[in-house]
Design a protein around this motif. Structure first.
Motif, mmCIF file in Angstrom:
data_model
loop_
_atom_site.group_PDB
_atom_site.id
_atom_site.type_symbol
_atom_site.label_atom_id
_atom_site.label_comp_id
_atom_site.label_asym_id
_atom_site.label_seq_id
_atom_site.Cartn_x
_atom_site.Cartn_y
_atom_site.Cartn_z
ATOM 1 N N TYR A 251 77.524 -1.076 -6.806
ATOM 2 C CA TYR A 251 77.534 -2.153 -5.810
ATOM 3 C C TYR A 251 78.596 -3.183 -6.161
ATOM 4 C CZ TYR A 251 73.414 -0.278 -3.530
ATOM 5 O OH TYR A 251 72.555 0.543 -2.829
ATOM 6 N N ALA B 286 66.510 1.485 -1.072
ATOM 7 C CA ALA B 286 66.914 0.935 0.231
ATOM 8 C C ALA B 286 68.348 0.427 0.266
ATOM 9 C CB ALA B 286 65.954 -0.190 0.625
ATOM 10 N N ASP C 251 64.122 -1.134 -4.357
ATOM 11 C CA ASP C 251 65.330 -0.586 -5.003
ATOM 12 C C ASP C 251 65.361 -1.158 -6.421
ATOM 13 O OD1 ASP C 251 68.290 0.560 -3.657
ATOM 14 O OD2 ASP C 251 68.196 -0.052 -5.758
ATOM 15 N N ASP D 108 61.295 0.467 -9.969
ATOM 16 C CA ASP D 108 61.518 1.912 -9.993
ATOM 17 C C ASP D 108 60.539 2.596 -9.022
ATOM 18 O OD1 ASP D 108 61.804 4.593 -10.588
ATOM 19 O OD2 ASP D 108 61.811 4.295 -12.756
ATOM 20 N N GLN E 85 66.627 7.656 3.472
ATOM 21 C CA GLN E 85 68.039 7.600 3.879
ATOM 22 C C GLN E 85 68.893 7.539 2.614
ATOM 23 O OE1 GLN E 85 69.720 7.751 6.813
ATOM 24 N NE2 GLN E 85 71.709 7.179 5.988
ATOM 25 N N PHE F 292 68.417 8.291 -0.375
ATOM 26 C CA PHE F 292 67.807 8.032 -1.685
ATOM 27 C C PHE F 292 67.525 9.359 -2.392
ATOM 28 C CE2 PHE F 292 63.629 7.252 -3.986
ATOM 29 C CZ PHE F 292 64.221 6.802 -5.136
HETATM 30 C C1 LIG Z 1 72.954 6.295 -2.473
HETATM 31 S S1 LIG Z 1 72.154 4.729 -2.539
HETATM 32 C C2 LIG Z 1 71.391 4.643 -0.937
HETATM 33 C C3 LIG Z 1 71.126 3.241 -0.461
HETATM 34 C C4 LIG Z 1 70.612 3.135 0.987
HETATM 35 N N1 LIG Z 1 69.448 3.944 1.207
HETATM 36 C C5 LIG Z 1 71.710 3.488 1.963
HETATM 37 O O1 LIG Z 1 71.626 4.563 2.600
HETATM 38 O O2 LIG Z 1 72.657 2.706 2.099
HETATM 39 C C6 LIG Z 1 70.782 5.087 -3.581
HETATM 40 C C7 LIG Z 1 69.964 3.856 -3.896
HETATM 41 O O3 LIG Z 1 68.811 4.255 -4.618
HETATM 42 C C8 LIG Z 1 68.580 3.339 -5.663
HETATM 43 N N2 LIG Z 1 67.785 4.038 -6.682
HETATM 44 C C9 LIG Z 1 68.146 5.144 -7.374
HETATM 45 N N3 LIG Z 1 67.126 5.554 -8.173
HETATM 46 C C10 LIG Z 1 66.102 4.674 -7.959
HETATM 47 C C11 LIG Z 1 64.781 4.566 -8.465
HETATM 48 N N4 LIG Z 1 64.307 5.450 -9.362
HETATM 49 N N5 LIG Z 1 63.993 3.573 -8.031
HETATM 50 C C12 LIG Z 1 64.463 2.676 -7.117
HETATM 51 N N6 LIG Z 1 65.710 2.721 -6.600
HETATM 52 C C13 LIG Z 1 66.515 3.718 -7.012
HETATM 53 C C14 LIG Z 1 69.956 2.880 -6.105
HETATM 54 O O4 LIG Z 1 69.926 1.635 -6.754
HETATM 55 C C15 LIG Z 1 70.694 2.838 -4.774
HETATM 56 O O5 LIG Z 1 70.623 1.568 -4.171
#
Ligand SMILES: C[S@@+](CC[C@H](N)C(=O)[O-])C[C@H]1O[C@@H](n2cnc3c(N)ncnc32)[C@H](O)[C@@H]1O
Length: 164
Positions: A14, A49, A70, A95, A109, A111
């Motif tokens: 980010y 998110a 997130d 987490d 989306q 994730f």
């Molecule tokens: C590829 S990005 C997608 C963000 C959003 N959904 C979008 O489409 O713009 C993946 C997101 O998942 C979060 N993430 C990854 N592993 C995670 C976890 N175990 N728990 C919470 N968030 C997580 C990351 O910080 C990141 O913001």
């Protein structure tokens, strides 16, 4: 508890604006899915998110029980700066795999595709745990295997059918 190494990785993405997954608006299939829902009291979770265009859309559409989740603290800061009226109590920096709650709907989306493929069974088990009876996961999964090392990690319809 947050996996610090992983959340640092995403925060860095980010910070450096390496956010190729971010389409800058709520994705059309999710908008269409949400638009046909009538019960505005649904408990909805959006894990991973990010900048959360879907959270914004769903909340503004009148679904007030939407939770932003997130583990990258920077992503929620961007989201809150854009959507100052979204309740702080519904923004969770944590987490997904440690999250507790019960939801009617979990929105997906980009994730799932950001997780290591080895985590997919845990994702399925965790979503099942977080859903109420008759709850649903709704969202988008890539039906393609990418010729590069992820994230994103692709997959196939057949694989997902088996998994879920
Ligand atoms: C590829 S990005 C997608 C963000 C959003 N959904 C979008 O489409 O713009 C993946 C997101 O998942 C979060 N993430 C990854 N592993 C995670 C976890 N175990 N728990 C919470 N968030 C997580 C990351 O910080 C990141 O913001």
């Amino acid at each position: 508890m947050i996996n610090t190494e992983e959340s640092t990785y995403w925060n860095q993405r980010y910070k450096q604006q390496l956010t190729g997954w971010d389409i800058g608006y709520a994705s059309t299939p999710i908008v269409e899915y949400i638009n046909q829902l009538e019960d505005k009291n649904l408990d909805i979770l959006i894990p991973g998110a990010g900048k959360a265009w879907e959270v914004e859309y769903i909340f503004n559409r009148g679904f007030k029980n939407v939770i932003y989740l997130d583990f990258a603290s920077l992503s929620s800061k961007y989201f809150k700066a854009r959507c100052p009226d979204f309740p702080d109590s519904q923004i969770i920096t944590g987490d997904f795999f440690k999250h507790e709650g019960k939801y009617d709907l979990i929105i997906e989306q980009t994730f799932f595709s950001s997780l290591q493929p080895l985590q997919r069974q845990d994702y399925v088990a965790k979503t099942a745990e977080l859903l109420k009876n008759n709850g649903k996961v709704a969202g988008l999964l890539f039906d393609i295997n990418f010729p590069f090392q992820g994230p994103p990690f692709g997959g196939s319809y057949r694989e997902y059918k088996l998994l879920f």
